[in-house]
Design a protein around this motif. Structure first.
Motif, PDB file in Angstrom:
ATOM      1  N   PHE A  87     -23.622  10.607  -5.040  1.00 53.17           N
ATOM      2  CA  PHE A  87     -22.630  10.777  -3.976  1.00 53.17           C
ATOM      3  C   PHE A  87     -22.457   9.466  -3.225  1.00 53.17           C
ATOM      4  CE2 PHE A  87     -24.373  14.940  -4.764  1.00 53.17           C
ATOM      5  CZ  PHE A  87     -23.266  15.766  -4.743  1.00 53.17           C
ATOM      6  N   GLU A  88     -21.286   9.304  -2.612  1.00 53.73           N
ATOM      7  CA  GLU A  88     -21.040   8.128  -1.787  1.00 53.73           C
ATOM      8  C   GLU A  88     -21.846   8.239  -0.494  1.00 53.73           C
ATOM      9  OE1 GLU A  88     -16.869   7.599  -1.074  1.00 53.73           O
ATOM     10  OE2 GLU A  88     -16.379   7.619  -3.204  1.00 53.73           O
ATOM     11  N   ASP A  89     -22.380   7.109  -0.015  1.00 54.51           N
ATOM     12  CA  ASP A  89     -23.083   7.089   1.268  1.00 54.51           C
ATOM     13  C   ASP A  89     -22.089   7.447   2.378  1.00 54.51           C
ATOM     14  OD1 ASP A  89     -25.177   6.185  -0.245  1.00 54.51           O
ATOM     15  OD2 ASP A  89     -25.227   4.178   0.614  1.00 54.51           O
ATOM     16  N   LYS A  90     -22.604   8.083   3.407  1.00 51.09           N
ATOM     17  CA  LYS A  90     -21.751   8.470   4.542  1.00 51.09           C
ATOM     18  C   LYS A  90     -22.432   8.079   5.837  1.00 51.09           C
ATOM     19  CE  LYS A  90     -18.832  12.057   6.306  1.00 51.09           C
ATOM     20  NZ  LYS A  90     -18.114  13.254   5.968  1.00 51.09           N
ATOM     21  N   VAL A  91     -21.635   7.633   6.803  1.00 50.17           N
ATOM     22  CA  VAL A  91     -22.136   7.285   8.132  1.00 50.17           C
ATOM     23  C   VAL A  91     -21.562   8.288   9.128  1.00 50.17           C
ATOM     24  CG1 VAL A  91     -22.164   5.543   9.954  1.00 50.17           C
ATOM     25  CG2 VAL A  91     -22.332   4.845   7.552  1.00 50.17           C
ATOM     26  N   GLN A  92     -22.448   8.849   9.951  1.00 54.02           N
ATOM     27  CA  GLN A  92     -22.055   9.841  10.957  1.00 54.02           C
ATOM     28  C   GLN A  92     -22.624   9.398  12.297  1.00 54.02           C
ATOM     29  OE1 GLN A  92     -20.529  12.983  10.079  1.00 54.02           O
ATOM     30  NE2 GLN A  92     -20.367  13.548  12.211  1.00 54.02           N
ATOM     31  N   GLU A 109     -18.858  13.082  -0.644  1.00 58.08           N
ATOM     32  CA  GLU A 109     -17.940  12.979  -1.774  1.00 58.08           C
ATOM     33  C   GLU A 109     -18.693  12.443  -2.981  1.00 58.08           C
ATOM     34  OE1 GLU A 109     -14.789  14.042  -1.698  1.00 58.08           O
ATOM     35  OE2 GLU A 109     -15.081  14.639   0.384  1.00 58.08           O
ATOM     36  N   GLY A 110     -18.322  12.940  -4.163  1.00 61.38           N
ATOM     37  CA  GLY A 110     -18.946  12.477  -5.396  1.00 61.38           C
ATOM     38  C   GLY A 110     -18.650  11.011  -5.648  1.00 61.38           C
ATOM     39  N   ASP A 111     -19.610  10.317  -6.209  1.00 61.39           N
ATOM     40  CA  ASP A 111     -19.460   8.912  -6.540  1.00 61.39           C
ATOM     41  C   ASP A 111     -18.976   8.809  -7.983  1.00 61.39           C
ATOM     42  OD1 ASP A 111     -19.512   6.201  -6.245  1.00 61.39           O
ATOM     43  OD2 ASP A 111     -21.684   6.002  -6.378  1.00 61.39           O
ATOM     44  N   VAL A 112     -17.908   8.060  -8.202  1.00 63.13           N
ATOM     45  CA  VAL A 112     -17.353   7.925  -9.542  1.00 63.13           C
ATOM     46  C   VAL A 112     -18.188   6.933 -10.340  1.00 63.13           C
ATOM     47  CG1 VAL A 112     -15.337   7.227 -10.877  1.00 63.13           C
ATOM     48  CG2 VAL A 112     -15.041   8.440  -8.721  1.00 63.13           C
ATOM     49  N   ILE A 113     -18.604   7.334 -11.511  1.00 62.99           N
ATOM     50  CA  ILE A 113     -19.375   6.468 -12.391  1.00 62.99           C
ATOM     51  C   ILE A 113     -18.492   6.127 -13.585  1.00 62.99           C
ATOM     52  CG2 ILE A 113     -21.421   6.293 -13.858  1.00 62.99           C
ATOM     53  CD1 ILE A 113     -22.729   8.374 -12.009  1.00 62.99           C
ATOM     54  N   THR A 114     -18.256   4.843 -13.792  1.00 66.04           N
ATOM     55  CA  THR A 114     -17.434   4.395 -14.906  1.00 66.04           C
ATOM     56  C   THR A 114     -18.333   3.962 -16.047  1.00 66.04           C
ATOM     57  OG1 THR A 114     -15.776   3.610 -13.338  1.00 66.04           O
ATOM     58  CG2 THR A 114     -15.605   2.801 -15.595  1.00 66.04           C
ATOM     59  N   LEU A 115     -18.095   4.539 -17.210  1.00 61.53           N
ATOM     60  CA  LEU A 115     -18.866   4.189 -18.391  1.00 61.53           C
ATOM     61  C   LEU A 115     -18.049   3.266 -19.285  1.00 61.53           C
ATOM     62  CD1 LEU A 115     -20.265   7.715 -19.304  1.00 61.53           C
ATOM     63  CD2 LEU A 115     -21.403   5.911 -18.020  1.00 61.53           C
ATOM     64  N   ASN A 116     -18.708   2.298 -19.893  1.00 64.01           N
ATOM     65  CA  ASN A 116     -18.045   1.428 -20.849  1.00 64.01           C
ATOM     66  C   ASN A 116     -17.888   2.188 -22.161  1.00 64.01           C
ATOM     67  OD1 ASN A 116     -17.936  -0.735 -19.062  1.00 64.01           O
ATOM     68  ND2 ASN A 116     -20.003  -1.384 -19.599  1.00 64.01           N
ATOM     69  N   PRO A 117     -16.777   1.921 -22.871  1.00 57.33           N
ATOM     70  CA  PRO A 117     -16.602   2.636 -24.138  1.00 57.33           C
ATOM     71  C   PRO A 117     -17.632   2.190 -25.166  1.00 57.33           C
ATOM     72  CG  PRO A 117     -14.888   0.975 -23.821  1.00 57.33           C
ATOM     73  CD  PRO A 117     -15.681   1.042 -22.557  1.00 57.33           C
ATOM     74  N   ALA A 118     -17.982   3.100 -26.037  1.00 53.00           N
ATOM     75  CA  ALA A 118     -18.938   2.796 -27.096  1.00 53.00           C
ATOM     76  C   ALA A 118     -18.172   2.488 -28.377  1.00 53.00           C
ATOM     77  CB  ALA A 118     -19.875   3.971 -27.318  1.00 53.00           C
TER      78      ALA A 118
END
Length: 125
Positions: A87-92, A109-118
């Motif tokens: 998840f993305e860090d959040k400041v409150q 919020e979910g953190d987007v993880i981008t994978l390189n193509p194989a």
């Protein structure tokens, strides 16, 4: 006369302890994902605003339901930094007045993880 002075000192000491204890707050809340499910093992870092900036006051970890409790915080303004794996860090920012407070749910919020193509190389059998 000594008894009166001793009694006065004891009363003042007890009164000052109650005043100090009266300025402490417990901060409670819950860390959730987008669907409302509590996030286990989220970490909270608490920083006091004003005075010594950037000084870490305490850390906490959420329980199995995503709930946390930060005991004995003094009245004042605080910055909570919330972190959870995936998840993305959040400041409150929170302002405490010296009484226990429940800030409710904080959604991460979910953190987007981008994978390189194989790319697979091989020979046809």
């Amino acid at each position: 006369m000594k008894t009166k002075a001793f009694f006065t000192v004891v009363v003042l000491l007890i009164a000052s302890l109650f005043m100090v204890a009266g300025n402490k707050s417990d901060l409670k809340g819950k860390i959730q994902d987008y669907s409302g499910v509590g996030i286990l093992f989220s970490t909270l870092e608490v920083y006091k605003l004003g005075g010594v900036e950037g000084q870490l006051i305490c850390k906490a970890i959420t329980n199995i339901n995503g709930e946390f409790e930060l005991p004995d915080l003094g009245a004042g303004e605080y910055k909570l930094v919330i972190k959870a794996e995936g998840f993305e860090d959040k400041v409150q920012f929170v302002k405490l007045s010296g009484k226990d407070e429940n800030i409710g749910s904080i959604r991460l919020e979910g953190d987007v993880i981008t994978l390189n193509p194989a790319i697979i190389y091989g020979k046809e059998a």
